[in-house]
Design a protein around this motif. Structure first.
Motif, mmCIF file in Angstrom:
data_model
loop_
_atom_site.group_PDB
_atom_site.id
_atom_site.type_symbol
_atom_site.label_atom_id
_atom_site.label_comp_id
_atom_site.label_asym_id
_atom_site.label_seq_id
_atom_site.Cartn_x
_atom_site.Cartn_y
_atom_site.Cartn_z
ATOM 1 N N GLU A 8 -11.221 4.604 -5.624
ATOM 2 C CA GLU A 8 -10.835 3.286 -6.140
ATOM 3 C C GLU A 8 -11.054 2.155 -5.152
ATOM 4 O OE1 GLU A 8 -6.976 3.416 -8.255
ATOM 5 O OE2 GLU A 8 -7.022 5.586 -7.899
ATOM 6 N N GLY A 9 -11.239 2.505 -3.887
ATOM 7 C CA GLY A 9 -11.484 1.480 -2.884
ATOM 8 C C GLY A 9 -10.198 0.894 -2.316
ATOM 9 N N PRO A 10 -10.305 0.143 -1.213
ATOM 10 C CA PRO A 10 -9.122 -0.429 -0.548
ATOM 11 C C PRO A 10 -8.300 -1.355 -1.433
ATOM 12 C CG PRO A 10 -11.064 -0.582 0.857
ATOM 13 C CD PRO A 10 -11.545 -0.156 -0.493
ATOM 14 N N SER A 11 -8.958 -2.033 -2.376
ATOM 15 C CA SER A 11 -8.228 -2.987 -3.222
ATOM 16 C C SER A 11 -7.166 -2.308 -4.082
ATOM 17 C CB SER A 11 -9.206 -3.749 -4.122
ATOM 18 O OG SER A 11 -9.886 -2.858 -4.995
ATOM 19 N N ALA A 12 -7.300 -0.998 -4.300
ATOM 20 C CA ALA A 12 -6.320 -0.279 -5.115
ATOM 21 C C ALA A 12 -4.935 -0.301 -4.477
ATOM 22 C CB ALA A 12 -6.769 1.168 -5.325
ATOM 23 N N PHE A 13 -4.894 -0.425 -3.154
ATOM 24 C CA PHE A 13 -3.607 -0.432 -2.461
ATOM 25 C C PHE A 13 -2.854 -1.748 -2.649
ATOM 26 C CE2 PHE A 13 -5.990 2.797 -0.036
ATOM 27 C CZ PHE A 13 -5.105 3.859 -0.167
ATOM 28 N N PRO A 47 0.815 -1.228 0.000
ATOM 29 C CA PRO A 47 0.000 0.000 0.000
ATOM 30 C C PRO A 47 0.846 1.274 0.000
ATOM 31 C CG PRO A 47 -0.940 -1.603 1.501
ATOM 32 C CD PRO A 47 0.377 -2.164 1.059
ATOM 33 N N CYS A 48 1.935 1.259 0.749
ATOM 34 C CA CYS A 48 2.832 2.424 0.780
ATOM 35 C C CYS A 48 3.534 2.601 -0.562
ATOM 36 C CB CYS A 48 3.866 2.265 1.890
ATOM 37 S SG CYS A 48 3.163 2.152 3.546
ATOM 38 N N ASP A 50 -3.557 13.173 1.370
ATOM 39 C CA ASP A 50 -4.470 13.459 0.264
ATOM 40 C C ASP A 50 -4.510 12.294 -0.718
ATOM 41 O OD1 ASP A 50 -6.159 15.287 -1.345
ATOM 42 O OD2 ASP A 50 -4.463 15.246 -2.735
ATOM 43 N N CYS A 51 -3.357 11.701 -0.979
ATOM 44 C CA CYS A 51 -3.277 10.571 -1.905
ATOM 45 C C CYS A 51 -4.055 9.371 -1.369
ATOM 46 C CB CYS A 51 -1.814 10.193 -2.137
ATOM 47 S SG CYS A 51 -1.571 8.844 -3.310
ATOM 48 N N VAL A 52 -3.830 9.033 -0.111
ATOM 49 C CA VAL A 52 -4.531 7.900 0.501
ATOM 50 C C VAL A 52 -6.035 8.135 0.490
ATOM 51 C CG1 VAL A 52 -4.903 6.633 2.649
ATOM 52 C CG2 VAL A 52 -2.584 7.227 1.946
ATOM 53 N N SER A 53 -6.446 9.345 0.830
ATOM 54 C CA SER A 53 -7.869 9.680 0.890
ATOM 55 C C SER A 53 -8.538 9.545 -0.476
ATOM 56 C CB SER A 53 -8.030 11.108 1.418
ATOM 57 O OG SER A 53 -9.377 11.511 1.384
ATOM 58 N N LYS A 54 -7.900 10.079 -1.510
ATOM 59 C CA LYS A 54 -8.491 10.033 -2.848
ATOM 60 C C LYS A 54 -8.527 8.617 -3.413
ATOM 61 C CE LYS A 54 -7.500 14.805 -4.235
ATOM 62 N NZ LYS A 54 -6.682 15.688 -5.104
ATOM 63 N N ILE A 55 -7.493 7.838 -3.149
ATOM 64 C CA ILE A 55 -7.484 6.456 -3.630
ATOM 65 C C ILE A 55 -8.598 5.658 -2.957
ATOM 66 C CG2 ILE A 55 -6.179 4.293 -3.664
ATOM 67 C CD1 ILE A 55 -3.633 5.933 -4.004
ATOM 68 N N LEU A 56 -8.742 5.821 -1.648
ATOM 69 C CA LEU A 56 -9.797 5.110 -0.917
ATOM 70 C C LEU A 56 -11.181 5.501 -1.423
ATOM 71 C CD1 LEU A 56 -8.696 5.072 2.840
ATOM 72 C CD2 LEU A 56 -9.215 3.095 1.404
#
Length: 332
Positions: free
Chosen positions: A286-291, A252-253, A277-283
């Motif tokens: 795109e949802g948790p699976s994006a990580f 994820p990182c 901001d990056c983590v927030s927008k991805i979540l």
């Protein structure tokens, strides 16, 4: 051979050679990882790692899979040397009381190694990602990507003062890592090369905290006796298992780092103002699976890299080079 008996110059040589050999073997998979991580929903150019590699070869040629490899091959030697040597030195220092290392001390040594290596890792990754992702952007725009087999260059734009402003690349031209580095230094100073430093620390420090203690304990299980080293194959497998495990844990990182360090964006791709901001927008989008994007690729990249590194230590390549060169006095 006991690793405690290996001199610092030998450790640096072993780490450097391991990095060069490993990168040469697995770089195409790393390129696929970067491109998969940068894809957004509804804009997928590649369906999987194999699909990415096949399309890359078709559109950019065989050497297209090695975009950015020159940067990695140049800087991987100091990076791996710093990581492995720092960990060994810290482990030695923390075990001076003669009581051996607790798991906490092993994790502390790994933490220190991870913090040391980002001095080289951050600019290396910064330049590498621009070159690796250029093919994805070109494919997304349905424009041909030109690649010379003599030079590892990318079809990309040189970042300007307005980079990362959300503007879509419209006139790609071939640039090298050197040109990108010069432009970043001219427009943003040294901090331009260290964009994403926080995310790199978030990835590499936990990675080292997981990897080094896990490897040490797995490798210890294969020792015939406390005085003997583990067999050749056991050291390799321990490095592979520990490396792939740590890689998946911190993936994820790695996704966040890749997104932050990508200067040029495709159509409708968002920009980010820092890690939060990056983590927030991805979540949100795109949802948790994006990580977990590229997690399999990253495991396949890291496993052999660190397996090979441990083999270099086991075989004693660094010691052999020092013993048979005019520099052998450094091993004293």
């Amino acid at each position: 051979m006991s690793q405690q008996q290996i001199s610092l110059p030998a450790k640096l040589i072993n780490g450097g050679i391991a990095g060069i050999v490993g990168v040469t073997c697995v770089f195409p998979i790393d390129l696929a990882k970067t491109r998969l991580q940068n894809q957004r929903p509804g804009q997928q150019v590649y369906k999987s790692m194999m699909d990415c590699l096949v399309k890359t070869v078709r559109s950019e040629g065989y050497f297209g899979m090695y975009r950015g490899a020159a940067v990695n091959l140049t800087l991987v030697t100091p990076e791996k040397a710093i990581k492995l040597a720092a960990n060994d030195l810290l482990r030695h220092h923390l075990s001076k009381d003669g009581k051996g290392l607790t798991v906490f001390k092993e994790m502390l040594a790994g933490c220190g190694a991870g913090m040391c290596q980002v001095v080289v890792t951050t600019p290396m990754e910064m330049l590498k990602i621009q070159l690796q992702d250029a093919g994805r952007l070109a494919a997304q725009q349905q424009k041909p990507v030109m690649m010379s087999s003599a030079k590892l260059v990318a079809t990309n734009t040189v970042p300007s003062r307005s980079f990362n402003s959300g503007a879509v690349v419209s006139a790609p031209r071939a640039v090298s890592a050197t040109q990108i580095a010069k432009e970043l230094l001219l427009t943003q100073g040294i901090q331009g090369l260290y964009k994403g430093l926080g995310a790199t620390l978030m990835r590499d420090v936990p990675f080292s905290i997981v990897y080094f203690p896990l490897f040490a304990n797995l490798n210890h299980l294969g020792k015939p006796s406390p005085e003997e080293s583990s067999p050749f194959y056991w050291a390799f497998l321990s490095g592979c298992v520990a490396g792939s495990t740590a890689a998946v844990v911190v993936n994820p990182c790695d996704v966040v780092k890749t997104r932050l360090q990508s200067l040029n964006k495709g159509a409708s791709e968002e920009t980010y103002n820092g890690v939060v901001d990056c983590v927030s927008k991805i979540l949100r989008k795109e949802g948790p699976s994006a990580f977990l994007k590229g997690a399999g690729c990253r495991a396949l990249v890291i496993a052999p890299l660190f397996g090979i590194a441990q083999v270099m230590y086991f075989v004693g390549v660094g010691e052999y080079i020092l013993d048979n060169s005019p520099l052998n006095f450094l091993a004293a």
